[in-house]
Each structure stands twice: as C-alpha cells, then as structure tokens.
Design an enzyme around this catalytic site. Structure first.
Site, short mmCIF file in Angstrom:
data_model
loop_
_atom_site.label_atom_id
_atom_site.label_comp_id
_atom_site.label_asym_id
_atom_site.label_seq_id
_atom_site.Cartn_x
_atom_site.Cartn_y
_atom_site.Cartn_z
N GLU A 242 -56.72 65.83 36.89
CA GLU A 242 -55.43 65.14 37.08
C GLU A 242 -55.51 64.08 37.55
OE1 GLU A 242 -52.59 67.51 39.63
OE2 GLU A 242 -51.17 67.48 37.96
N ARG A 268 -34.52 33.24 29.51
CA ARG A 268 -33.51 32.83 30.49
C ARG A 268 -33.81 31.44 30.77
NH1 ARG A 268 -29.40 34.23 33.96
NH2 ARG A 268 -29.50 34.13 35.97
#
Ligand SMILES: Cc1cc2nc3c(=O)[nH]c(=O)nc-3n(C[C@H](O)[C@H](O)[C@H](O)COP(=O)(O)OP(=O)(O)OC[C@H]3O[C@@H](n4cnc5c(N)ncnc54)[C@H](O)[C@@H]3O)c2cc1C
Length: 386
Positions: A242, A268
């Site tokens: 894992e 932006r």
C-alpha cells in the site's frame, strides 16, 4: 494547460504513458455518465473498463504493477472522483496484489471475481481503541475445531458498509509477541457478522467508511491467511504494498489541479498584467510541478521494483519514504493551488474550490507519517521505538 506543457511533465516510458492516455480517454465519457451515481455503481463502471484487472506475470511490458498504476493515473486524469480513485487504488495495491502474492496463482483464481468488480474487498485493521498500534487490538479469534470463532469490532474501515469480503486481523495469542496476530479472509455474510456505524467523512467523502462487528462469527479453516500467528507478516506485506503505490491515485488529481492553476494564473489580470507574470506566482507553479514530478518518479520507481519481483516486505523503508514524500507533496501542491486561487478556493460552487481534507487524510492512512518517520529512523540505526 497546453498539451506541450503537459507532455513536458510526462516523461515515463512510452508504453506506460500510452496506458495512462488510453485509460484517460476510455474513462472520460464514463466519468461524465456516472457523476451522479452512488459509490457501488461508480465502482462497477470503472471495473467494467478493466481497472481492477491484474495483468499476468507473462504480460508484455510494462509489468503488472506499473500497468495498474498507469490505469489509476489515467482514470484520475479523466476526472474520476478522487475518493473513487483512492478506493480502487486501495483495493488493487493494498489487497489484490498482496493476496495474489500470499495465495499463489491457483488460490488467487478463487477470488477472481474481485477483478470483475462484482465483489468488493476491505482491509480491516483499525479498532476504536487504537489505530497506529496493532498490538492494542482486542478483536480475538479462538480455535474451534478446524476453524476459528471471531469476536470484536473493526472501525474506520474504507468500504466496510458495502464490502463483500474482508481481510481481518485478529489476536490469536495474548501479549505483544510478533506471533500474537493472525490474518483472515472471509465473506461478510457469515452468521455473527454485522455492519456497525457508518461514518461521514470530510476527506474523500464519496467512499463509504464504517465498522464491522463480529459476535461469535465462525470462520472456516480456509479463512486463515498463511499460518496462525503470521498476521504481522501479512500486515507487513499489505502495508508495504500500500505504502509503495497507493498514492498513485493522487497523480491524476495533482495534474488536473496544476493544469487548472496554470490556466487561472495565465488568464487572470492583476496589477495591469497577467497574474502569471509575477515571479512569485511562477515560483509557486514551479513548486507544484516539482511536487508532481517527484511523486510520479517515486511511485513508478516503486512499481518497477515490485514488477522486478522484489518482495514488498524488503521494500518497507522505501515504501514508507515514498508514502511520506508523495502524501506531503500532494498537500504542498494543494496548498499552492489554494493560495493562488484566492477566495475562490473556499467557495464549493467555483471551479477553483480546493480540497485540502483529501490530501491531508493521506498523512494518516496507510500508516501516519509521524510513525513512518520513526520506523525509517529505526531502520537507519537510531534506538527509537514507537
Ligand atoms: C481516509 C482514511 C481511510 C482509512 N481506511 C482504513 C481502512 O480501510 N482500514 C483500516 O484498518 N484503517 C483505516 N483507516 C484508519 C487509519 O489506518 C488510522 O487512522 C491510522 O492507523 C491511525 O490511527 P488513529 O487514527 O487511531 O490515530 P492514532 O493512533 O491515535 O495516532 C494519531 C496521531 O498521533 C501521533 N502519534 C501517535 N502515536 C505516536 C507515536 N508513537 N509516535 C509518533 N507519533 C505518534 C501521530 O501523529 C498520529 O497520526 C483509515 C483512515 C483514513 C483517514
């Protein structure tokens, strides 16, 4: 973000990149179709694309672990929900691969239905009284004829409310001996097993989390994984697997967040110029790319080690380092995106809304990073215990 810019960050082996792209393109229309479906329907839709199918050892390059990692990255890039990607990665890397190792090819075929997505697994270790310390567990399995009788409860278990089978760790002897624990794999519809509480989560909210309660549940002899007393060894394998690759689930979301933040900074206008013309903004974007690059290289390197046949348990230290590094990079990348998005990061209906809880949760599951650090230092020779 332009295709050229994306390509600059995707420098893995061509056959691996091809799998990422194939699954991104396969999953994209499905992700849009299943957006409003429940967890199990989304799970099955991804399984139908072959996401849970393990390639055999004789498959052509790349190896099976690398292939699965690329598939998970691809569906994440397609925009699959991060909670769903996490749950799929958790089953694949924390359960399916270690079970195939533990059971051998013949026995593994007995759990073939897992790969079809019709049977869901969960990994039940944590209890209410203790998560980090497995020896604090109170769930007990006692011998009964050729089987076992199980009593206790497992809590905070991913997918427990919907899982069909569980890998469960239980005490078969008292004390803190390395042989006091055993691991079992069994269906959850046996008499004496019920689902307890279900927990709503701020992190990865789409994947259900819950509790399993065992009240004199009789397990057949075949439920024992390995030998009685080998639970810690099984746990060492599932957790090393894992920790090595589960955070592959974050690669797609990280790339999407970077692309979205680059577009935002470029478009932006601030102080009479593009926001992206600021060196400080550019520095944050570069740091995001660095976090992604570092994570990708480490995860695919672990997958290559596992594909080369290195037993997961021999990789425990590197697996811990990889888990710490990628989870912290995921948090860092998200922090930069949050800072650059301004107020919009905190408005859930805006495209720039940031999810900090999901990345932060990665600091805790699969071994809290603080404890993993202690383990790494111990392996380096410090006289330090948990
Ligand atoms: C999203 C998510 C999914 C999960 N899924 C599963 C699952 O499927 N199956 C399962 O079994 N569990 C699962 N868990 C539970 C997880 O494994 C536990 O949360 C974890 O083991 C930590 O246990 P705890 O939460 O009880 O924290 P504690 O053990 O109470 O530790 C809390 C914190 O205290 C600090 N700490 C404690 N002791 C020490 C020490 N000795 N040295 C240094 N620091 C220390 C660390 O910072 C640690 O993070 C999941 C958790 C999350 C967040």
């Amino acid at each position: 973000m332009s295709a050229a810019a994306t390509a600059a960050l995707r420098t893995g082996a061509p056959e691996t990149e091809e799998i990422v792209d194939t699954y991104r393109d396969l999953a994209a229309p499905v992700v849009a179709q299943i957006a409003d479906e429940g967890f199990t329907a989304q799970w099955r839709a991804m399984a139908d694309l072959g996401v849970l199918q393990l390639a055999g050892p004789d498959a052509t390059a790349p190896g099976p672990v690398t292939r699965s990692l690329a598939v998970i990255e691809g569906i994440g890039l397609a925009g699959a929900d991060p909670g769903l990607c996490y749950a799929l990665a958790s089953q694949l890397f924390g359960m399916q691969f270690p079970l195939r190792d533990a059971l051998g090819d013949g026995a593994w075929r007995a759990v073939d239905d897992v790969q079809q997505g019709r049977v869901l697994l969960c990994h039940a270790l944590t209890e209410r009284g203790g998560g980090s310390d497995p020896f604090s567990m109170e769930t007990r399995a006692r011998r009964d004829g050729d089987g076992f009788v199980l009593d206790g409860a497992k809590t905070f278990i991913t997918a427990a409310p919907v899982a069909d089978r569980a890998i469960v760790f239980a005490r078969t002897a008292e004390g803190r001996s390395p042989f006091a624990l055993s691991a079992f794999l069994f269906p959850l519809d046996l008499p004496g097993i019920r689902r307890g509480e279900t927990f709503a989560k701020t992190a990865l909210p789409t994947v259900p989390m819950g509790e399993l309660i065992f009240e004199g549940a009789r397990l057949p002899a075949g439920a024992l994984l390995g030998e009685e007393g080998s639970g810690l060894a099984v746990m060492a394998s599932t957790t090393a697997w894992e920790r090595s690759v589960i955070l592959g689930y974050a690669l797609g979301p990280m790339q999407r967040l970077l692309a979205r933040t680059v577009d935002w900074a470029a478009d932006r206008d601030h102080f009479n110029r593009s926001m992206g013309a600021s060196h400080q903004v550019a520095g944050r974007i570069s740091d995001m790319a660095l976090a992604l690059h570092r994570s990708r290289v480490q995860l695919y390197s672990m997958a290559a080690r596992l594909d080369a046949g290195t037993p997961a348990r021999q990789l425990a230290a590197e697996a811990a380092l990889t888990k710490i590094s990628v989870s912290e990079d995921y948090v860092r990348l998200t922090e930069h995106a949050t800072a650059l998005s301004g107020v919009r990061a905190f408005l859930p209906d805006f495209d720039l809304a940031a999810d900090l809880a999901g990345p932060m949760a990665a600091l805790t599951y699969a071994g809290p990073n603080d404890l993993l650090r202690v383990g790494v230092a111990r392996q380096l020779g410090l006289p330090v215990e948990n």
